[in-house]
Design a protein around this motif. Structure first.
Motif, PDB file in Angstrom:
ATOM      1  N   VAL A 181      16.908   9.091   2.202  1.00  0.00           N
ATOM      2  CA  VAL A 181      16.193   7.816   2.178  1.00  0.00           C
ATOM      3  C   VAL A 181      15.358   7.781   0.904  1.00  0.00           C
ATOM      4  CG1 VAL A 181      14.656   6.257   3.411  1.00  0.00           C
ATOM      5  CG2 VAL A 181      16.036   7.894   4.691  1.00  0.00           C
ATOM      6  N   THR A 182      15.327   6.640   0.243  1.00  0.00           N
ATOM      7  CA  THR A 182      14.515   6.494  -0.958  1.00  0.00           C
ATOM      8  C   THR A 182      13.428   5.447  -0.718  1.00  0.00           C
ATOM      9  OG1 THR A 182      15.965   4.794  -1.882  1.00  0.00           O
ATOM     10  CG2 THR A 182      16.446   7.088  -2.453  1.00  0.00           C
ATOM     11  N   THR A 295      12.465  10.413  -2.770  1.00  0.00           N
ATOM     12  CA  THR A 295      13.714  10.563  -2.033  1.00  0.00           C
ATOM     13  C   THR A 295      13.536  11.732  -1.085  1.00  0.00           C
ATOM     14  OG1 THR A 295      15.002   9.772  -3.929  1.00  0.00           O
ATOM     15  CG2 THR A 295      16.216  10.898  -2.176  1.00  0.00           C
ATOM     16  N   ILE A 296      13.893  11.527   0.171  1.00  0.00           N
ATOM     17  CA  ILE A 296      13.761  12.565   1.186  1.00  0.00           C
ATOM     18  C   ILE A 296      15.104  12.707   1.888  1.00  0.00           C
ATOM     19  CG2 ILE A 296      12.897  10.939   2.938  1.00  0.00           C
ATOM     20  CD1 ILE A 296      11.078  13.228   3.951  1.00  0.00           C
ATOM     21  N   HIS A 306      15.124  18.474   1.779  1.00  0.00           N
ATOM     22  CA  HIS A 306      14.967  18.161   0.360  1.00  0.00           C
ATOM     23  C   HIS A 306      13.938  17.036   0.196  1.00  0.00           C
ATOM     24  CE1 HIS A 306      18.827  20.233   0.390  1.00  0.00           C
ATOM     25  NE2 HIS A 306      18.784  20.334  -0.935  1.00  0.00           N
ATOM     26  N   TYR A 307      13.156  17.152  -0.871  1.00  0.00           N
ATOM     27  CA  TYR A 307      12.168  16.108  -1.161  1.00  0.00           C
ATOM     28  C   TYR A 307      11.961  16.039  -2.662  1.00  0.00           C
ATOM     29  CZ  TYR A 307       7.675  13.543  -1.129  1.00  0.00           C
ATOM     30  OH  TYR A 307       6.664  12.638  -1.334  1.00  0.00           O
ATOM     31  N   GLN A 308      11.986  14.821  -3.173  1.00  0.00           N
ATOM     32  CA  GLN A 308      11.794  14.594  -4.607  1.00  0.00           C
ATOM     33  C   GLN A 308      10.736  13.514  -4.793  1.00  0.00           C
ATOM     34  OE1 GLN A 308      14.843  12.361  -6.887  1.00  0.00           O
ATOM     35  NE2 GLN A 308      15.056  14.233  -8.093  1.00  0.00           N
ATOM     36  N   LEU A 309       9.770  13.782  -5.629  1.00  0.00           N
ATOM     37  CA  LEU A 309       8.703  12.827  -5.924  1.00  0.00           C
ATOM     38  C   LEU A 309       8.538  12.692  -7.426  1.00  0.00           C
ATOM     39  CD1 LEU A 309       6.119  11.104  -5.316  1.00  0.00           C
ATOM     40  CD2 LEU A 309       4.852  13.268  -5.221  1.00  0.00           C
ATOM     41  N   ARG A 374       4.609   8.539   4.122  1.00  0.00           N
ATOM     42  CA  ARG A 374       5.484   7.367   4.171  1.00  0.00           C
ATOM     43  C   ARG A 374       6.946   7.798   4.154  1.00  0.00           C
ATOM     44  NH1 ARG A 374       5.284   4.042   6.637  1.00  0.00           N
ATOM     45  NH2 ARG A 374       6.558   2.566   5.456  1.00  0.00           N
ATOM     46  N   ALA A 375       7.249   8.833   3.379  1.00  0.00           N
ATOM     47  CA  ALA A 375       8.625   9.335   3.347  1.00  0.00           C
ATOM     48  C   ALA A 375       9.060   9.848   4.715  1.00  0.00           C
ATOM     49  CB  ALA A 375       8.750  10.435   2.295  1.00  0.00           C
ATOM     50  N   MET A 376       8.173  10.551   5.411  1.00  0.00           N
ATOM     51  CA  MET A 376       8.503  11.041   6.750  1.00  0.00           C
ATOM     52  C   MET A 376       8.745   9.882   7.710  1.00  0.00           C
ATOM     53  SD  MET A 376       8.636  14.362   6.604  1.00  0.00           S
ATOM     54  CE  MET A 376       8.536  14.912   8.300  1.00  0.00           C
ATOM     55  N   ASP A 377       7.970   8.817   7.594  1.00  0.00           N
ATOM     56  CA  ASP A 377       8.183   7.645   8.443  1.00  0.00           C
ATOM     57  C   ASP A 377       9.546   7.011   8.189  1.00  0.00           C
ATOM     58  OD1 ASP A 377       5.886   7.656   9.987  1.00  0.00           O
ATOM     59  OD2 ASP A 377       4.748   6.400   8.611  1.00  0.00           O
ATOM     60  N   LEU A 378       9.900   6.855   6.905  1.00  0.00           N
ATOM     61  CA  LEU A 378      11.187   6.261   6.573  1.00  0.00           C
ATOM     62  C   LEU A 378      12.339   7.128   7.061  1.00  0.00           C
ATOM     63  CD1 LEU A 378      10.584   4.902   2.942  1.00  0.00           C
ATOM     64  CD2 LEU A 378      10.483   3.655   5.103  1.00  0.00           C
ATOM     65  N   PHE A 379      12.168   8.436   6.941  1.00  0.00           N
ATOM     66  CA  PHE A 379      13.201   9.368   7.399  1.00  0.00           C
ATOM     67  C   PHE A 379      13.365   9.274   8.916  1.00  0.00           C
ATOM     68  CE2 PHE A 379      14.648  13.635   8.712  1.00  0.00           C
ATOM     69  CZ  PHE A 379      15.801  13.740   7.945  1.00  0.00           C
TER      70      PHE A 379
END
Length: 766
Positions: A181-182, A295-296, A306-309, A374-379
Motif C-alpha cells: 500500500v502506498t 510504501t508498506i 517492508h516499509y519505505q519512507l 497512517r501506513a499501518m491503518d492503510l495496510f
C-alpha cells in the motif's frame, strides 16, 4: 515528608502562586537599573517572499521624530554567515542582497519610544526586483529558480538510512510482499504560538554585554551572541527571566535579539525590542512541514515485512535547525514500535520562500509516528483486519534490555503491548466498535470514528548527554539549587525542589531555584527534547546525595564521631550519631561551621549518561463526524504514556494534557497557509486556528511506569509524548469515521471543509 518519600506524590506546583497573583516577570517586564533610559527598536520587514534588494532608502525615516538611528546590513557592516548544515547557504542577519520570505528583517529603526520607532519603520522604502516565490515543496524541488544560488539546488540536505540493495528498484524491494500500500501524507506546517512573543533588552555594563532574552537555554545561546558581538565569550552575560512558552521555537537565536548588542553599543544606551503577534507568526520558527511518501508491504495475514519512507522536509527560507530535524529525528524513529525487518528511510530537506522551520514539540518524532501509524491503518484497511490487531501482531515484544531496530536505533526498555492493552481496555474498544457498526447500519448522519496509535519516541538524545547542577546551603538552613535547564512551564522549581528535599530533608519551600543566568550558571543544556528531568533532575538528585556525603564528613568532625556512624534524620534535617539523636547538627549549623573553616557547604556536580531514553505509549481517540457537513467533534481521548518512574503525577498529567491539546490541534485545526505569492494568510490569531477547551474532551490518562536503567531516577521524558501519541490517533479516528463511505485518507488538519470534500470525492468515485 514525614514517614515516607516525597517522590511519586502529587505535590502542588511551587511556581503557581506567583503566576496566578502578581504574574511572571518576562523579558519585556524586566525593570533593571542598567536599563534606565532604554530606547526602542523596530524592524523593517520584507513585504515580498523572494526578490533581490535593489535599494533601501532610509532618509525619510531618519527625519522622523525621536529617531536615533536607522541601520541596514550595509551600515552595520554585516557579513554573510554560512549555514553549518550547508555552507553554500549563507545570509546576513539583516537581508542584504535578497529577501527569502515575507517578514524577513531588512532594516532596523531605533527611537526614543516604541511608537516612534514603529512609525519610522514604515518610512523606510525598499525597492525589490521580484523573483518567483517557491511555496510548495515539490515545486521548489523542480524549479530552476534557486533560493541560494551557491547551493546549486533547493534540496540542501539529503540522507538515506539502510536502503534497498544497490541498483535495485522499489518493485524489487517489495517483490516478496503479498500486499503493498502506498500513501502520500502531508504533516502540515504549524506555528508555535507561545503566549509570550519574543522580547529582549540589551545594554553594556563595564565593557560587557548584558542581555535579557526569552529562550529555552541561555547557555546554549551564548555562542551565537558571542559571534554577533565580536567573539569574546567572557564579555557576554545572558539572563533568562520567566518564559511564557517555547515549544522548541525558542531554542534558536534570532536576528532581532542578536543585533541589539550592536545597536546598544552604537548608541551608548540600552535598547529594548518586542515583536507583535503578527511578527511572531511570520518570524518565530514554524514546525512540522513535512511531506511523506510511504510504501508498506507484508502478508495478507497481517505481518508487515517492508516499509519505505521518503520524508521531504520544508526548511523554509533559511538552512537552519529545521533542515536537519528530518534526518536526525524522523529517520531513526521511522519504524516506531514495530518489528519490521526491511526498512528504507530517505530524507530530503528543501528550502522554500516561507518562514524558516525549527524545533516544534517532538521535533521529527511526531512526524515519524504519524507516517508509520497512517501506513499501518492503510495496510489494515487493505487486508480487511482490525487496525488495533494489526498493530498488536507487529509490535516489538517486551524487552527490558536494549533492543536494536532495523534502522539501527537502540531503545532502552519497552512494553508496547501492555500500553496498547491498557488504552484499549480503558476505552472499551470492543464496545466502541459495536456502537460504530450500529451507527453505520442505521445510516445515521453522525458517524463514530475510532483511532488507535502506538508510539515510541527518543528523549534526552542530544549530545552531550549531560547536565550540571549546584546546590548551596545557607546559614539559615535554606538552600539554592542552580540548574542548567530552563523552565518555561514544565514545573522545574517543584520537581527539582522535591528531588533535593528527598535526599537532604530540607523542606522544598525553603529551596530556591536559579536558572538561565550565564554568570551564575555558566554551563547547561537548556530545556528541549524532553531532557530536563532525566538529565537536569538527575544532576540535582546526584548533587543532593553528594551534598549529604559532604555534610556527613563535617558533622562527624563536629560530633567527634566516625563518618560511618553519622546518619541524616530527613524528617528533621539533622545529622547525628546512629542511636543518639538527641545530639545533632542541622543544616544551618553545618553551613555556619563550614564557612568558619573557610569553605562553603556547596556541591557542584555533573551528571552524564551514554544514551537516550525512549518513552512509549498508546492512545485511543473517539470522534463523531457529521457526514452531511464534515464537522468533527472530539468525544474522547484515552492516553497511556509511559515515561518511566514518575516523580510528580501532577506534573506528568499536566504535560500529557498539554501535549494532547497540541496534538489534537494539529490533527483538527492548525495550519499555516500562504497564498501563491508567498504572503502569509494566517499571520494573526484571528486567521490561525488555535484550539481552546471548547474543542477538547476531558482526557482519560492511564498511568504506566516502566523505569529505565539510563539514569538513577528511572525517569524518561514526558513533555512531548502526549503530542506524539494524540495526533495520529485523532487523525485516524476522523478517517475511520468515514472509511465505510470510501474515504481512505484525509490530510491534517481534518477541518469540516476538508472532511466534507473527501466524502464528496469518494461518493463521486464510487
Amino acid at each position: 515528608m514525614a514517614g515516607g518519600s516525597i517522590l511519586g506524590t502529587r505535590v502542588q506546583r511551587k511556581e503557581d502562586p506567583k503566576f496566578l497573583t502578581t504574574g511572571g516577570v518576562y523579558a519585556d517586564d524586566v525593570d533593571d537599573p542598567r536599563l534606565a533610559g532604554a530606547v526602542q527598536a523596530a524592524f523593517v520587514r520584507s513585504t515580498v517572499a523572494h526578490g533581490t534588494i535593489e535599494s533601501i532608502d532610509i532618509e525619510s525615516a531618519l527625519e522622523m521624530p525621536g529617531v536615533l538611528a536607522v541601520h541596514t546590513a550595509e551600515t552595520l557592516g554585516l557579513e554573510p554567515v554560512p549555514s553549518p548544515f550547508n555552507p553554500a547557504a549563507a545570509r546576513t542577519l539583516l537581508a542584504g542582497d535578497k529577501v527569502r520570505h515575507v517578514g524577513e528583517p531588512v532594516a532596523v529603526v531605533v527611537a526614543e519610544t516604541l511608537q516612534q520607532a514603529t512609525d519610522a519603520a514604515e518610512m523606510v522604502f525598499v525597492d525589490y526586483e521580484f523573483l518567483p516565490a517557491l511555496i510548495d515543496l515539490e515545486d521548489a524541488l523542480a524549479s530552476e529558480t534557486l533560493i541560494y544560488e551557491g547551493a546549486g539546488s533547493n534540496a540542501v540536505f539529503d540522507t538515506t538510512a539502510l536502503g534497498m540493495p544497490e541498483n535495485s528498484s522499489a518493485e524489487e524491494f517489495f517483490a516478496d510482499c503479498e500486499v503493498t500500500v502506498t500513501g502520500r501524507f502531508l504533516n502540515q506546517r504549524v506555528a508555535p504560538c507561545p503566549l509570550e512573543v519574543r522580547a529582549s533588552a540589551a545594554t553594556w555594563d563595564n565593557g560587557r554585554l548584558v542581555q535579557w532574552i526569552s529562550t529555552q537555554g541561555a547557555q546554549g545561546a551564548k555562542d551565537a551572541f558571542t559571534a554577533a558581538n565580536g567573539g569574546d565569550a567572557d564579555a557576554i552575560h545572558l539572563i533568562t527571566p520567566d518564559v511564557g512558552g517555547g515549544f522548541g521555537a525558542k531554542i534558536d537565536s534570532y536576528a532581532e535579539e542578536l543585533l541589539l548588542g550592536s545597536l546598544s553599543k552604537d548608541l551608548g544606551r540600552p535598547v529594548r525590542w518586542r515583536e507583535t503577534r503578527s511578527e511572531s507568526m511570520m518570524n518565530l520558527g514554524h514546525g512540522r512541514a513535512q511531506l511523506q511518501y510511504v510504501t508498506i508491504g507484508g502478508t495478507r495475514e497481517g505481518k508487515v515485512t517492508h516499509y519505505q519512507l521518503h520524508a521531504i522536509q520544508d526548511s523554509g527560507a533559511f538552512v537552519g535547525m529545521g533542515t536537519i530535524l528530518a534526518p536526525f529525528m524522523t529517520r531513526p524513529m521511522a519504524s516506531g514500535v514495530y518489528d519490521i525487518p526491511n526498512m528504507e528511510v530517505r530524507t530530503t530537506s528543501v528550502v522554500t520562500n516561507t518562514t524558516p522551520t525549527t524545533a516544534y514539540r517532538g521535533a521529527g518524532r511526531p512526524e515519524a509516528t504519524a507516517a508509520i501509524e497512517r501506513a499501518m491503518d492503510l495496510f489494515a484497511h487493505e487486508i480487511g483486519k482490525d487496525p488495533a490487531e494489526v498493530r498488536r501482531q507487529n509490535l516489538i515484544a517486551k524487552f527490558m534490555e536494549p533492543h536494536t531496530t532495523a534502522v539501527g536505533q537502540v531503545y532502552d526498555v519497552g512494553d508496547f503491548e501492555t500500553a496498547l492493552d491498557k488504552a484499549l481496555d480503558t476505552a472499551g474498544y470492543s464496545d466502541l466498535r459495536a456502537e460504530q457498526a450500529a451507527r453505520r447500519e442505521s445510516g445515521a448522519d453522525k458517524q463514530l470514528g475510532i483511532g488507535v496509535s502506538v508510539y515510541v519516541e527518543i528523549t534526552g538524545g542530544v549530545d552531550p548527554k549531560q547536565e550540571a547542577a549546584k546546590i548551596e546551603v545557607h546559614d539559615d538552613g535554606s538552600a539554592t539549587v542552580y540548574t542548567g535547564t530552563s523552565p518555561h512551564g514544565q514545573g522545574h522549581d517543584t520537581a527539582w525542589s522535591m528531588l533535593a528535599e528527598e535526599e537532604t530533608g530540607i523542606p522544598m519551600d525553603r529551596i530556591t531555584l536559579v536558572w538561565g543566568d550565564t554568570d551564575l550558571v555558566p554551563s547547561g543544556g537548556g530545556t528541549m527534547g524532553s531532557r530536563s528531568l532525566q538529565q537536569g533532575g538527575a544532576a540535582v538528585h546526584q548533587g543532593a546525595i553528594e551534598l549529604v556525603d559532604k555534610a556527613k564528613k563535617l558533622a562527624a568532625q563536629l560530633l567527634e564521631a566516625d563518618e560511618a556512624d553519622i546518619v541524616l534524620d530527613k524528617d528533621n534535617g539533622a545529622f547525628h550519631v546512629a542511636g543518639t539523636p538527641a545530639v545533632a547538627k542541622g543544616w544551618a549549623e553545618l553551613a555556619v561551621a563550614s564557612r568558619e573553616q573557610g569553605d562553603e557547604l556547596t556541591i557542584d556536580t555533573l551528571f552524564t549518561t551514554d544514551m537516550a531514553t525512549f518513552p512509549f505509549g498508546a492512545h485511543v481517540s473517539v470522534v463523531e463526524v457529521d457526514t452531511s457537513t464534515g464537522q468533527v467533534k472530539h468525544l474522547r481521548q484515552v492516553a497511556c504514556d509511559d515515561a518511566g518512574r514518575v516523580i510528580n503525577p501532577l506534573l506528568l498529567d499536566g504535560q500529557i494534557h498539554g501535549g494532547i491539546a497540541q496534538g489534537t490541534a494539529q490533527a483538527l485545526i492548525e495550519e499555516v497557509r500562504y497564498d501563491e505569492d508567498g504572503n502569509p494568510v494566517t499571520s494573526n490569531l484571528a486567521d490561525y486556528g488555535m484550539i481552546s477547551a471548547t474543542e477538547l474532551p476531558s482526557f482519560e490518562v492511564v498511568h504506566m511506569e516502566t523505569p529505565t536503567f539510563v539514569n538513577p531516577l528511572g525517569a524518561k521524558g514526558i513533555g512531548e509524548s502526549g503530542t506524539i501519541g494524540s495526533t495520529p490517533a485523532v487523525q485516524s479516528a476522523v478517517c475511520d469515521a468515514v472509511s465505510h463511505l470510501g474515504v481512505t485518507h484525509i490530510d491534517m488538519p481534518a477541518t469540516s471543509e476538508r472532511v466534507w470534500q473527501a466524502i464528496q470525492q469518494a461518493g463521486n468515485e464510487s
